[in-house]
Design a protein around this motif. Structure first.
Motif, PDB file in Angstrom:
ATOM      1  N   HIS A 107       0.853  -1.193   0.000  1.00  0.00           N
ATOM      2  CA  HIS A 107       0.000   0.000   0.000  1.00  0.00           C
ATOM      3  C   HIS A 107       0.888   1.241   0.000  1.00  0.00           C
ATOM      4  CE1 HIS A 107      -3.492   2.421   2.010  1.00  0.00           C
ATOM      5  NE2 HIS A 107      -3.463   2.565   0.693  1.00  0.00           N
ATOM      6  N   ASP A 111      -0.724   6.038  -3.077  1.00  0.00           N
ATOM      7  CA  ASP A 111      -1.848   5.266  -3.625  1.00  0.00           C
ATOM      8  C   ASP A 111      -2.996   6.204  -3.997  1.00  0.00           C
ATOM      9  OD1 ASP A 111      -3.537   3.229  -4.368  1.00  0.00           O
ATOM     10  OD2 ASP A 111      -4.082   2.674  -2.323  1.00  0.00           O
ATOM     11  N   LEU A 118      -8.361  -2.608   2.801  1.00  0.00           N
ATOM     12  CA  LEU A 118      -7.412  -3.142   1.839  1.00  0.00           C
ATOM     13  C   LEU A 118      -7.422  -4.666   1.903  1.00  0.00           C
ATOM     14  CD1 LEU A 118      -5.264  -1.827  -0.089  1.00  0.00           C
ATOM     15  CD2 LEU A 118      -3.564  -2.489   1.626  1.00  0.00           C
TER      16      LEU A 118
END
Length: 259
Positions: A107, A111, A118
């Motif tokens: 991540h 992003d 997630l």
């Protein structure tokens, strides 16, 4: 040098993965005298540059602050998972978040996807950039979920990607400061929306000058003289009165029988 002496230019910023080339080509064809400057910046910085006056418009990733920026949504990208070419998920055409339950899903701090949760397992640390995360995928550290354009931007021969369903998507928009909608911004809006040069929805075209109006043939020239020429030759030489025919070939009646 005064402000009026400065040649106009158009400054466009764009987020990584966004491809402005097709619109830039149209701009250069339609406005060859107005240079267009392209600058790629991190997606999170586009809005700040627009508000600071460092760019006239931007191809940005949504969402943006609509209280200060105007935005026209352009398209929404497909979300994909980037994996090594020998990864198990390459055996399928489409991946679900459940398929990543046992994977370390990287991540990065830059992003652009708005995750509520997630998928998979988190890494010990978040990579600073998407480019860093791609390097970790290549090293077998984990997998990465990104918009398709970013997977293509950071393409490597040892990596591939598969569509990820039921995942957030990234929208791309044309944005500019609401208080700075200039004529050049309107020109770029027209190009992005596919308007033609003569579209009435674009900028107002200049009216013809008095000289141009005089040089343009009038209806009398097109109709009066033309019709006279078609009917009887040059202007001023029409049919003879009372003959019923043309001047060179008057109509002759047939003789009566018995005469």
């Amino acid at each position: 040098m005064t402000g009026s002496d400065v040649s106009p230019s158009f400054r466009l910023v764009y987020a990584p993965g966004v491809m402005p080339g097709k619109w830039v080509r149209v701009w250069n064809e339609r406005l060859p005298g107005v240079p267009l400057t392209l600058t790629q910046v991190p997606a999170a910085e586009t809005g700040g540059l627009l508000l600071a006056g460092d760019a006239d418009a931007g191809l940005v990733r949504l969402p943006v602050d609509r209280t200060v920026l105007s935005a026209i949504p352009l398209y929404t990208e497909q979300t994909v998972v980037v994996v090594p070419k020998d990864h198990l998920v390459t055996a399928v055409d489409e991946v679900s978040p459940e398929d990543l339950a046992d994977e370390i899903v990287l991540h990065p701090l830059d992003d652009v996807l708005a995750w509520e949760t997630l998928p998979g397992r988190p890494a010990l640390e978040r990579p600073a950039t998407t480019a860093d995360a791609v390097e970790l995928v290549a090293a077998g550290i984990g997998v990465l979920v990104v918009p398709l354009s970013l997977a293509r931007l950071h393409h490597r021969k040892d990596l591939t990607h598969r569509p990820l369903k039921d995942a957030p998507e990234s929208g791309v928009a044309l944005a500019w400061p609401e208080a700075a909608t200039t004529d050049l911004v309107e020109d770029f809006i027209g190009i992005v929306r596919g308007r033609t040069v003569n579209s009435t929805r674009g900028r107002t075209q200049p009216r013809p000058s008095a000289q141009e109006k005089q040089e343009k043939p009038g209806r009398a020239d097109k109709g009066g003289v033309g019709r006279r020429q078609a009917a009887g030759g040059p202007a001023g030489r029409g049919r003879r009165k009372g003959t019923g025919g043309t001047p060179k070939n008057p109509r002759r009646g047939k003789p009566r029988r018995g005469s």
